[in-house]
Design a protein around this motif. Structure first.
Motif, PDB file in Angstrom:
ATOM      1  N   SER A  39     -97.581 -18.804  -1.170  1.00 18.12           N
ATOM      2  CA  SER A  39     -96.391 -18.160  -0.603  1.00 18.12           C
ATOM      3  C   SER A  39     -96.075 -18.652   0.798  1.00 18.12           C
ATOM      4  CB  SER A  39     -96.584 -16.652  -0.586  1.00 18.12           C
ATOM      5  OG  SER A  39     -97.687 -16.303   0.247  1.00 18.12           O
ATOM      6  N   SER A  40     -97.090 -19.013   1.561  1.00 15.37           N
ATOM      7  CA  SER A  40     -96.857 -19.445   2.941  1.00 15.37           C
ATOM      8  C   SER A  40     -96.093 -20.768   2.992  1.00 15.37           C
ATOM      9  CB  SER A  40     -98.175 -19.556   3.712  1.00 15.37           C
ATOM     10  OG  SER A  40     -99.016 -20.524   3.131  1.00 15.37           O
ATOM     11  N   TYR A  41     -96.234 -21.612   1.970  1.00 12.83           N
ATOM     12  CA  TYR A  41     -95.461 -22.853   1.909  1.00 12.83           C
ATOM     13  C   TYR A  41     -93.968 -22.544   1.901  1.00 12.83           C
ATOM     14  CZ  TYR A  41     -93.091 -26.854  -0.176  1.00 12.83           C
ATOM     15  OH  TYR A  41     -92.208 -27.872  -0.430  1.00 12.83           O
ATOM     16  N   ALA A  43     -92.563 -19.703   2.757  1.00 16.47           N
ATOM     17  CA  ALA A  43     -92.197 -19.003   3.995  1.00 16.47           C
ATOM     18  C   ALA A  43     -91.934 -19.995   5.120  1.00 16.47           C
ATOM     19  CB  ALA A  43     -93.305 -18.025   4.379  1.00 16.47           C
ATOM     20  N   ARG A  44     -92.764 -21.019   5.230  1.00 11.97           N
ATOM     21  CA  ARG A  44     -92.546 -22.047   6.271  1.00 11.97           C
ATOM     22  C   ARG A  44     -91.241 -22.793   6.033  1.00 11.97           C
ATOM     23  NH1 ARG A  44     -98.161 -22.705   5.575  1.00 11.97           N
ATOM     24  NH2 ARG A  44     -97.837 -24.445   4.130  1.00 11.97           N
ATOM     25  N   ASN A  76     -99.422 -12.870   3.243  1.00 11.26           N
ATOM     26  CA  ASN A  76     -99.474 -14.206   3.856  1.00 11.26           C
ATOM     27  C   ASN A  76     -98.072 -14.700   4.219  1.00 11.26           C
ATOM     28  OD1 ASN A  76    -102.223 -14.399   3.677  1.00 11.26           O
ATOM     29  ND2 ASN A  76    -102.246 -15.653   1.822  1.00 11.26           N
ATOM     30  N   ALA A  77     -97.120 -14.493   3.322  1.00 13.47           N
ATOM     31  CA  ALA A  77     -95.745 -14.923   3.597  1.00 13.47           C
ATOM     32  C   ALA A  77     -95.147 -14.146   4.763  1.00 13.47           C
ATOM     33  CB  ALA A  77     -94.886 -14.751   2.348  1.00 13.47           C
ATOM     34  N   THR A  80     -96.511 -15.486   7.924  1.00 18.58           N
ATOM     35  CA  THR A  80     -96.030 -16.834   8.228  1.00 18.58           C
ATOM     36  C   THR A  80     -94.632 -16.815   8.826  1.00 18.58           C
ATOM     37  OG1 THR A  80     -97.376 -17.730   6.416  1.00 18.58           O
ATOM     38  CG2 THR A  80     -95.561 -19.101   7.211  1.00 18.58           C
ATOM     39  N   TYR A  81     -93.808 -15.870   8.372  1.00 17.15           N
ATOM     40  CA  TYR A  81     -92.411 -15.794   8.835  1.00 17.15           C
ATOM     41  C   TYR A  81     -92.080 -14.335   9.157  1.00 17.15           C
ATOM     42  CZ  TYR A  81     -87.344 -16.893   8.815  1.00 17.15           C
ATOM     43  OH  TYR A  81     -86.004 -17.072   9.139  1.00 17.15           O
TER      44      TYR A  81
END
Length: 260
Positions: A39-41, A43-44, A76-77, A80-81
């Motif tokens: 998920s962080s991918y 979000a970035r 995590n998302a 990240t954002y």
């Protein structure tokens, strides 16, 4: 009319599903795409493009063996954002503030408010008092039954008696900042928008609304703009190349920047 990105999480993975196929029993669903990225991918990516107001949806029930892993991906998302996402999926008066503290800009609520086929105004007031109008989104995801669009709950598995109409929008808008509306019958099918629903929603002028369901091409986006009279923001999921589809994510972002 803005592009609102999404991160749908099921069984601990970022996925694109056919919405009406979700089943809590066995944690099953028809999958269009299962991402190898976390998920962080995403979000970035959305943060880089400064896309605000997207939604993260947890698609496992709290009773699922996968729930904790799904929640971990969601958190995590958010981390990240921060303030970049709204979050929904099992939100209640017990956990709403927790998700805001994790970094959500809003919580998205459906089943806590639409219960036993009706609107539970006691629960609506509870969540309203906890998070406030300006941090609450009500999900009015619906499907057509007997000539009316009725709200679907519990990951779209159960139908209510509540009909999406202007009277309902006017009343509920007193409690929330936005509406999120998935057209369940076309959600995840990449088959075109639910035109009748879009036309109806486009004639109501109130708080912001985000439409999701069926968008497959720029023609659909243009149709949404015209039929919805520019009143609806929109989400594209399975059609995007970042989720295995044919529609360029970068082109959608550019299109919205150039057009609005």
């Amino acid at each position: 009319m803005n592009f609102r990105p999404c991160i749908d999480i099921h069984n601990g993975k970022v996925k694109q599903l056919i919405g009406g196929s979700l089943k809590d029993k066995g944690n099953r669903a028809e999958e269009n795409y299962v991402s190898s990225k976390d998920s962080s991918y995403y979000a970035r990516l959305y943060a880089k493009d400064e896309l605000k107001g997207g939604h993260i949806i947890l698609l496992n029930s709290a009773a699922s063996d996968y729930y904790e892993e799904t929640k971990k991906q969601a958190v995590n998302a958010l981390g990240t954002y921060p303030q970049g996402f709204q979050i929904g999926g099992g939100i209640t008066d017990k956990n709403a503030r927790e998700y805001l503290e994790y970094g959500a800009s809003h919580v998205i609520v459906t089943s806590f408010v639409f219960r036993n086929g009706k609107i539970d105004y006691d629960n609506l007031k509870k969540i309203y008092n906890i998070v406030g109008k300006d941090r609450l989104v009500l999900d009015l995801s619906c499907r057509k039954m007997e000539g009316n669009y009725r709200i679907a709950t519990d990951r779209w598995q159960n139908m209510t008696e509540v009909v999406v109409n202007y009277e309902l929008l006017n009343k509920l808008s007193e409690y929330c900042d936005e509406f999120l509306i998935h057209a369940v019958d076309v959600e995840g099918k990449v088959s075109g928008i639910e035109e009748e629903l879009v036309q109806y929603l486009g004639q109501w002028k109130g708080i912001p609304m985000t439409y999701a369901g069926g968008i497959a091409s720029f023609l659909d986006i243009e149709k949404l703009k015209s039929m919805g009279r520019g009143q609806l923001d929109f989400t594209v999921g399975s059609a995007l190349d970042i989720f295995g589809g044919q529609l360029s994510y970068d082109d959608v972002v550019k299109y919205c920047r150039d057009s609005y």
